[in-house]
Design a protein around this motif. Structure first.
Motif, short mmCIF file in Angstrom:
data_model
loop_
_atom_site.label_atom_id
_atom_site.label_comp_id
_atom_site.label_asym_id
_atom_site.label_seq_id
_atom_site.Cartn_x
_atom_site.Cartn_y
_atom_site.Cartn_z
N VAL A 59 -7.52 2.24 -5.92
CA VAL A 59 -8.74 1.62 -5.42
C VAL A 59 -9.50 2.70 -4.67
O VAL A 59 -8.93 3.39 -3.82
CB VAL A 59 -8.42 0.43 -4.48
N HIS A 60 -10.79 2.84 -4.98
CA HIS A 60 -11.62 3.88 -4.38
C HIS A 60 -12.88 3.27 -3.79
O HIS A 60 -13.45 2.34 -4.36
CB HIS A 60 -12.04 4.92 -5.42
N ALA A 61 -13.30 3.81 -2.66
CA ALA A 61 -14.56 3.41 -2.06
C ALA A 61 -15.23 4.67 -1.52
O ALA A 61 -14.58 5.52 -0.91
CB ALA A 61 -14.34 2.41 -0.93
N ARG A 62 -16.54 4.79 -1.77
CA ARG A 62 -17.30 5.95 -1.32
C ARG A 62 -18.59 5.45 -0.69
O ARG A 62 -19.20 4.50 -1.19
CB ARG A 62 -17.61 6.86 -2.50
N ALA A 63 -19.01 6.10 0.38
CA ALA A 63 -20.26 5.74 1.02
C ALA A 63 -20.93 6.96 1.61
O ALA A 63 -20.26 7.86 2.12
CB ALA A 63 -19.99 4.71 2.13
N ALA A 64 -22.24 6.98 1.53
CA ALA A 64 -23.05 8.03 2.15
C ALA A 64 -24.07 7.35 3.06
O ALA A 64 -24.62 6.31 2.72
CB ALA A 64 -23.75 8.87 1.08
N VAL A 105 0.87 -1.18 0.00
CA VAL A 105 0.00 0.00 0.00
C VAL A 105 0.90 1.22 0.00
O VAL A 105 1.68 1.43 0.92
CB VAL A 105 -0.94 0.00 1.22
N LEU A 106 0.80 2.02 -1.06
CA LEU A 106 1.69 3.16 -1.23
C LEU A 106 1.10 4.47 -0.75
O LEU A 106 1.83 5.40 -0.41
CB LEU A 106 2.08 3.28 -2.71
N PHE A 107 -0.23 4.56 -0.72
CA PHE A 107 -0.86 5.83 -0.37
C PHE A 107 -2.29 5.57 0.11
O PHE A 107 -2.97 4.70 -0.44
CB PHE A 107 -0.91 6.74 -1.61
N VAL A 108 -2.70 6.32 1.13
CA VAL A 108 -4.07 6.22 1.62
C VAL A 108 -4.59 7.62 1.93
O VAL A 108 -3.90 8.40 2.61
CB VAL A 108 -4.16 5.38 2.92
N ARG A 109 -5.78 7.93 1.45
CA ARG A 109 -6.44 9.18 1.79
C ARG A 109 -7.87 8.87 2.19
O ARG A 109 -8.57 8.12 1.50
CB ARG A 109 -6.46 10.16 0.63
N ILE A 110 -8.29 9.48 3.28
CA ILE A 110 -9.67 9.35 3.74
C ILE A 110 -10.26 10.75 3.79
O ILE A 110 -9.68 11.65 4.40
CB ILE A 110 -9.75 8.72 5.15
N LYS A 111 -11.40 10.93 3.13
CA LYS A 111 -12.13 12.20 3.18
C LYS A 111 -13.43 11.95 3.92
O LYS A 111 -14.19 11.04 3.56
CB LYS A 111 -12.42 12.73 1.78
N ALA A 120 -21.48 5.61 7.66
CA ALA A 120 -20.76 5.87 6.42
C ALA A 120 -19.37 5.24 6.44
O ALA A 120 -18.93 4.66 5.45
CB ALA A 120 -20.65 7.38 6.17
N VAL A 121 -18.69 5.30 7.57
CA VAL A 121 -17.37 4.68 7.70
C VAL A 121 -17.48 3.17 7.54
O VAL A 121 -16.71 2.54 6.80
CB VAL A 121 -16.71 5.04 9.05
N ALA A 165 -23.71 12.20 5.92
CA ALA A 165 -22.32 11.81 6.15
C ALA A 165 -21.78 11.11 4.91
O ALA A 165 -22.41 10.19 4.37
CB ALA A 165 -22.23 10.88 7.35
N ILE A 166 -20.62 11.55 4.45
CA ILE A 166 -19.99 10.96 3.27
C ILE A 166 -18.54 10.64 3.60
O ILE A 166 -17.82 11.47 4.15
CB ILE A 166 -20.05 11.91 2.06
N VAL A 167 -18.13 9.42 3.26
CA VAL A 167 -16.75 9.00 3.47
C VAL A 167 -16.22 8.48 2.15
O VAL A 167 -16.88 7.68 1.47
CB VAL A 167 -16.66 7.89 4.55
N ARG A 168 -15.03 8.92 1.79
CA ARG A 168 -14.37 8.44 0.58
C ARG A 168 -12.97 7.99 0.97
O ARG A 168 -12.25 8.70 1.67
CB ARG A 168 -14.30 9.55 -0.47
N VAL A 169 -12.60 6.83 0.47
CA VAL A 169 -11.28 6.28 0.75
C VAL A 169 -10.59 6.03 -0.60
O VAL A 169 -11.16 5.39 -1.48
CB VAL A 169 -11.36 4.96 1.54
#
Length: 103
Positions: A73-78, A42-48, A85-86, A60-64
């Protein structure tokens, strides 16, 4: 923006709106659980994490966003709450990483 380190993965966390500190740590732990089983480095991780306390039913919205050895690889949830959401984003991330490994 805050930075965390989970396992061996540096993580950028960006929040929008009122997001409790405990929720940021919760999100980082949930993502870490999935990344421990990643098929490659895993080279990079961002959580919004976004929280709008307005009248929207899915406030509530979470994007990884994760870079698994060069594969994005992207995952989004509301959901109605941040915790929901998490949890949903974690399940989606797990599924997407498993699919990446199969291909």
């Amino acid at each position: 923006m805050t930075s965390h380190v989970i396992a061996d993965h540096p993580v950028q966390v960006r929040t929008y709106g009122p997001v409790p500190t405990e929720l940021i740590a919760y999100a980082a732990r949930k993502v870490d659980v999935v990344l421990r089983h990643a098929p490659a480095a895993v080279l990079f991780v961002r959580i919004k994490i976004s929280h709008d306390q307005g009248s929207a039913p899915l406030a509530a919205i979470v994007r990884v966003d994760v870079d698994v050895n060069g594969i994005d690889v992207h995952a989004r949830a509301a959901a109605p709450t941040l915790t929901e959401a998490v949890d949903l984003a974690q399940r989606r991330l797990r599924t997407r990483i498993q699919r990446t490994h199969q291909h």
